[in-house]
Motif scaffolding. Structure first.
Motif, PDB file in Angstrom:
ATOM      1  N   CYS A  44      41.380  43.172  36.043  1.00 17.43           N
ATOM      2  CA  CYS A  44      40.575  42.118  36.664  1.00 17.43           C
ATOM      3  C   CYS A  44      40.998  40.782  36.054  1.00 17.43           C
ATOM      4  O   CYS A  44      41.000  40.610  34.846  1.00 17.43           O
ATOM      5  CB  CYS A  44      39.079  42.364  36.429  1.00 17.43           C
ATOM      6  SG  CYS A  44      38.046  41.051  37.099  1.00 17.43           S
ATOM      7  N   HIS A  45      41.370  39.865  36.924  1.00 22.48           N
ATOM      8  CA  HIS A  45      41.997  38.634  36.497  1.00 22.48           C
ATOM      9  C   HIS A  45      41.016  37.485  36.536  1.00 22.48           C
ATOM     10  O   HIS A  45      41.122  36.510  35.809  1.00 22.48           O
ATOM     11  CB  HIS A  45      43.163  38.386  37.462  1.00 22.48           C
ATOM     12  CG  HIS A  45      44.096  37.336  37.022  1.00 22.48           C
ATOM     13  ND1 HIS A  45      44.103  36.082  37.563  1.00 22.48           N
ATOM     14  CD2 HIS A  45      45.057  37.356  36.064  1.00 22.48           C
ATOM     15  CE1 HIS A  45      45.040  35.347  36.962  1.00 22.48           C
ATOM     16  NE2 HIS A  45      45.623  36.095  36.048  1.00 22.48           N
ATOM     17  N   PHE A  46      40.023  37.623  37.406  1.00 16.03           N
ATOM     18  CA  PHE A  46      39.068  36.533  37.605  1.00 16.03           C
ATOM     19  C   PHE A  46      37.686  37.108  37.811  1.00 16.03           C
ATOM     20  O   PHE A  46      37.467  37.950  38.678  1.00 16.03           O
ATOM     21  CB  PHE A  46      39.477  35.722  38.842  1.00 16.03           C
ATOM     22  CG  PHE A  46      38.575  34.543  39.107  1.00 16.03           C
ATOM     23  CD1 PHE A  46      38.897  33.275  38.634  1.00 16.03           C
ATOM     24  CD2 PHE A  46      37.407  34.698  39.837  1.00 16.03           C
ATOM     25  CE1 PHE A  46      38.055  32.197  38.873  1.00 16.03           C
ATOM     26  CE2 PHE A  46      36.564  33.614  40.071  1.00 16.03           C
ATOM     27  CZ  PHE A  46      36.890  32.365  39.590  1.00 16.03           C
ATOM     28  N   TYR A  47      36.738  36.679  36.980  1.00 17.44           N
ATOM     29  CA  TYR A  47      35.343  37.116  37.137  1.00 17.44           C
ATOM     30  C   TYR A  47      34.463  35.887  37.194  1.00 17.44           C
ATOM     31  O   TYR A  47      34.602  34.966  36.384  1.00 17.44           O
ATOM     32  CB  TYR A  47      34.914  37.988  35.952  1.00 17.44           C
ATOM     33  CG  TYR A  47      33.420  38.279  35.942  1.00 17.44           C
ATOM     34  CD1 TYR A  47      32.904  39.420  36.542  1.00 17.44           C
ATOM     35  CD2 TYR A  47      32.523  37.382  35.357  1.00 17.44           C
ATOM     36  CE1 TYR A  47      31.542  39.668  36.559  1.00 17.44           C
ATOM     37  CE2 TYR A  47      31.160  37.623  35.377  1.00 17.44           C
ATOM     38  CZ  TYR A  47      30.677  38.760  35.973  1.00 17.44           C
ATOM     39  OH  TYR A  47      29.326  39.002  36.000  1.00 17.44           O
ATOM     40  N   ARG A 100      43.110  39.718  41.051  1.00 13.89           N
ATOM     41  CA  ARG A 100      42.138  40.823  41.079  1.00 13.89           C
ATOM     42  C   ARG A 100      40.798  40.240  40.656  1.00 13.89           C
ATOM     43  O   ARG A 100      40.714  39.631  39.590  1.00 13.89           O
ATOM     44  CB  ARG A 100      42.540  41.924  40.096  1.00 13.89           C
ATOM     45  CG  ARG A 100      43.427  42.948  40.718  1.00 13.89           C
ATOM     46  CD  ARG A 100      43.340  44.291  40.039  1.00 13.89           C
ATOM     47  NE  ARG A 100      43.610  45.313  41.051  1.00 13.89           N
ATOM     48  CZ  ARG A 100      43.821  46.585  40.790  1.00 13.89           C
ATOM     49  NH1 ARG A 100      43.782  47.010  39.555  1.00 13.89           N
ATOM     50  NH2 ARG A 100      44.066  47.431  41.768  1.00 13.89           N
ATOM     51  N   VAL A 101      39.768  40.419  41.468  1.00 15.67           N
ATOM     52  CA  VAL A 101      38.525  39.689  41.224  1.00 15.67           C
ATOM     53  C   VAL A 101      37.304  40.591  41.185  1.00 15.67           C
ATOM     54  O   VAL A 101      37.283  41.675  41.774  1.00 15.67           O
ATOM     55  CB  VAL A 101      38.299  38.619  42.324  1.00 15.67           C
ATOM     56  CG1 VAL A 101      39.438  37.616  42.338  1.00 15.67           C
ATOM     57  CG2 VAL A 101      38.139  39.266  43.704  1.00 15.67           C
ATOM     58  N   MET A 102      36.278  40.112  40.470  1.00 15.68           N
ATOM     59  CA  MET A 102      35.011  40.836  40.439  1.00 15.68           C
ATOM     60  C   MET A 102      33.862  39.857  40.255  1.00 15.68           C
ATOM     61  O   MET A 102      34.015  38.820  39.603  1.00 15.68           O
ATOM     62  CB  MET A 102      35.001  41.858  39.300  1.00 15.68           C
ATOM     63  CG  MET A 102      33.740  42.709  39.249  1.00 15.68           C
ATOM     64  SD  MET A 102      33.888  44.113  38.101  1.00 15.68           S
ATOM     65  CE  MET A 102      33.355  43.360  36.576  1.00 15.68           C
ATOM     66  N   THR A 103      32.713  40.188  40.854  1.00 17.84           N
ATOM     67  CA  THR A 103      31.471  39.488  40.561  1.00 17.84           C
ATOM     68  C   THR A 103      30.381  40.541  40.445  1.00 17.84           C
ATOM     69  O   THR A 103      30.572  41.683  40.865  1.00 17.84           O
ATOM     70  CB  THR A 103      31.110  38.442  41.630  1.00 17.84           C
ATOM     71  OG1 THR A 103      29.941  37.714  41.197  1.00 17.84           O
ATOM     72  CG2 THR A 103      30.777  39.084  42.969  1.00 17.84           C
TER      73      THR A 103
END
Lengths: 179, 352
Positions: B21-24, B73-76
């Motif tokens: 994951c690259h961006f949260y 690759r992103v997550m929230t």
């Protein structure tokens, strides 16, 4: 085999640490474990508690409707939880600040003055570890060695003196309760 | 391999970081705060990763949409009321075919409700939640180990189908600690042609969901629908437990499936042959596998921490071929295995 234990007290007395260190020790011993903290809109000085389940098979529910062990560090916790304890269960109470005793006649109760012992050791913050000494001796869920190793790994990078005072505190609680 | 004792929220954070994951981006809300907290501490210790505490849930979902469009690759993550705020963004990500992982650690609702574990967001999660004809893949773990595995899988599903994937758990799963072993994540496979990286000297690219020509928009809708059909065909997951000799099967997911397993042990000790069917993907719902059980088993019992939402999917799957009973505890109330045992024992003996 499945054991469930509830640890409860004021926020700041280290009750969550008691639970995590036991869960960690039991995990190191190869058991299935769950640790469930109370969480919520708690206020300072309010009660904190956690439930630890330890089993040799998959654990279904992390909640304890009838815990086998109850460890209470303050009086409100004793009143909240004593009637949940299973018949023939065990209650450990911090007799340094709890003047009342359990009203249950079908459980084994140990009064451990862990606050006073901690004061004698020169560090009031280790009262919880003293209680864990008594708990580990009477429950026999994990060996003292495994427990202390887990405690050290949780406390991780803290100061070196911490491990030493924890060992002393654990031994004091362990020796306080008779065989 | 080393076992680590971790809380569910921390497990999701650690698994996502290991999965690349690259961006949260996130905004605090109980009972998922520890996930945002974990990301704030651990994303910065990995070079090139970005953590942003957004000013709102709406900002967070739109930030990950933007980062996904740029190829990250992103997550929230959030909890129920916060998930309601994210719905427009999720619809937009589905329309734009942007991969991303969205975590909902459910709490009691509707409205602000409370912060206890609940499963009242099933409809919102599995029916799309936002506006328009779209679906999101919904994964429902029941143990911390499954949280670790499914978080990693969620990123792969998102990339494979270029669609948002939701992890649907509840406050109990988020707060509880269990031992976990992290598997080795598979290397990311996501073609650069879907990323906006600046046109350079080439042709400019667009990612957008505003399709004013209805024929174009219809075509896009059917394209998405065909994708959802492929997912439905290929990606259902479920667990069957003690169903071989069962007279009755409980259908439950996540935390309620754990409680059901505890009840099944007690029921079997008393000679009642009860099993469990646990959907792991809530969308696509493992309809075929559940229906197959109804060839032999005629009594099903749906148990949810809601007033009955997955119940609809069970009815659709069983199509009247079997009898269905229901027990629900909405609003943050979590029953014990003992309570569920009593409820099921009554129904079991009545149906007998």
């Amino acid at each position: 085999m499945i054991f469930k234990a509830i640890f409860s007290g004021f926020g700041g007395q280290g009750v969550l640490m008691m639970g995590t260190s036991l869960a960690h020790g039991a995990m190191s011993n190869g058991y299935h474990v769950t640790f469930l903290p109370s969480y919520g809109a708690e206020i300072r000085g309010g009660t904190a508690n956690c439930t630890v389940a330890i089993a040799d098979e998959e654990i279904a529910s992390p909640v304890a409707s009838e815990p086998d062990y109850l460890v209470v560090m303050n009086a409100p916790s004793l009143f909240s939880f004593q009637n949940k304890v299973a018949a023939k269960g065990v209650i450990f109470l911090n007799s340094s600040i709890i003047s009342e005793r359990s009203s249950r006649s079908d459980v084994q109760a140990y009064a451990v003055p862990c606050g006073d012992i901690a004061q004698d050791l020169g560090n009031t913050r280790v009262a919880n570890i003293i209680m864990m000494g008594a708990f580990i001796k009477k429950s026999g869920i994990v060996t003292p060695d495994i427990y202390l190793k887990s405690l050290e790994s949780i406390m991780g990078g803290r100061k070196k003196g911490v491990a030493e005072i924890n060992r002393k505190a654990f031994a004091a609680g362990f020796d306080y309760v008779k065989d | 391999m080393n076992k680590t004792l971790m809380s569910g929220n921390h497990v999701i954070g650690e698994a996502s970081i290991r999965a690349g994951c690259h961006f949260y981006a996130g905004y605090p809300i109980t009972p998922q705060n520890e996930l945002t907290e974990y990301m704030s501490e651990h994303m910065r210790s990995n070079e090139g990763r970005v953590f942003i505490q957004a000013e709102s849930e709406i900002s967070a979902i739109n930030m990950i949409a933007g980062a996904a469009a740029a190829g990250a690759r992103v997550m929230t993550s959030s909890s129920s009321p916060g998930m309601s705020l994210k719905q427009e963004g999720i619809s937009s990500m589905a329309a734009c075919e942007l991969p991303g992982v969205i975590v909902n650690i459910m709490r009691g609702g509707p409205g602000l409700g409370n912060i206890r574990p609940a499963q009242g967001d099933y409809f919102q999660a599995t029916r799309g939640g936002g506006h328009g004809d779209y679906r999101t893949i919904v994964l429902a773990p029941a143990t911390c180990q499954e949280l670790a595995d499914l978080t990693m899988d969620a990123f792969d599903f998102a990339d494979k189908y270029r669609t948002p994937v939701m992890i649907l758990a509840d406050g109990m799963m988020g707060q509880m600690m269990e031992p976990v072993i992290f598997k080795k994540p598979t290397p990311r496979q996501y073609p650069e042609k879907f990323m906006l990286r600046g046109a350079g000297t080439g042709k400019s690219k667009f990612i957008r969901a505003l399709l004013l020509d209805p024929i174009d928009a219809e075509e896009h809708n059917w394209k998405l629908a065909r994708k959802y059909e492929v997912i439905t065909k290929n990606e259902t997951l479920c667990e069957e437990y003690n169903v071989e000799d069962a007279d009755m099967v409980i259908v439950a997911y996540g935390t309620s499936a754990r409680i059901a397993k505890g009840a099944i042990k007690r029921l079997r000790d008393n000679g009642m042959k009860v099993g469990l069917f646990r959907p792991i993907t809530l969308w696509p719902f493992p309809e075929q596998k559940l229906r197959a059980l109804s060839a032999k088993i005629k009594n099903f019992f749906v148990f949810e921490l809601s007033t009955g939402q997955m119940l609809d999917d069970v009815r659709l799957a069983l199509q009247g071929y079997a009898h269905i009973d229901f027990h629900g505890r909405p609003g943050g109330a979590v029953p014990t295995p003992a309570e569920l045992t009593n409820v099921i024992a009554r129904v079991y003996n009545k149906n007998d």
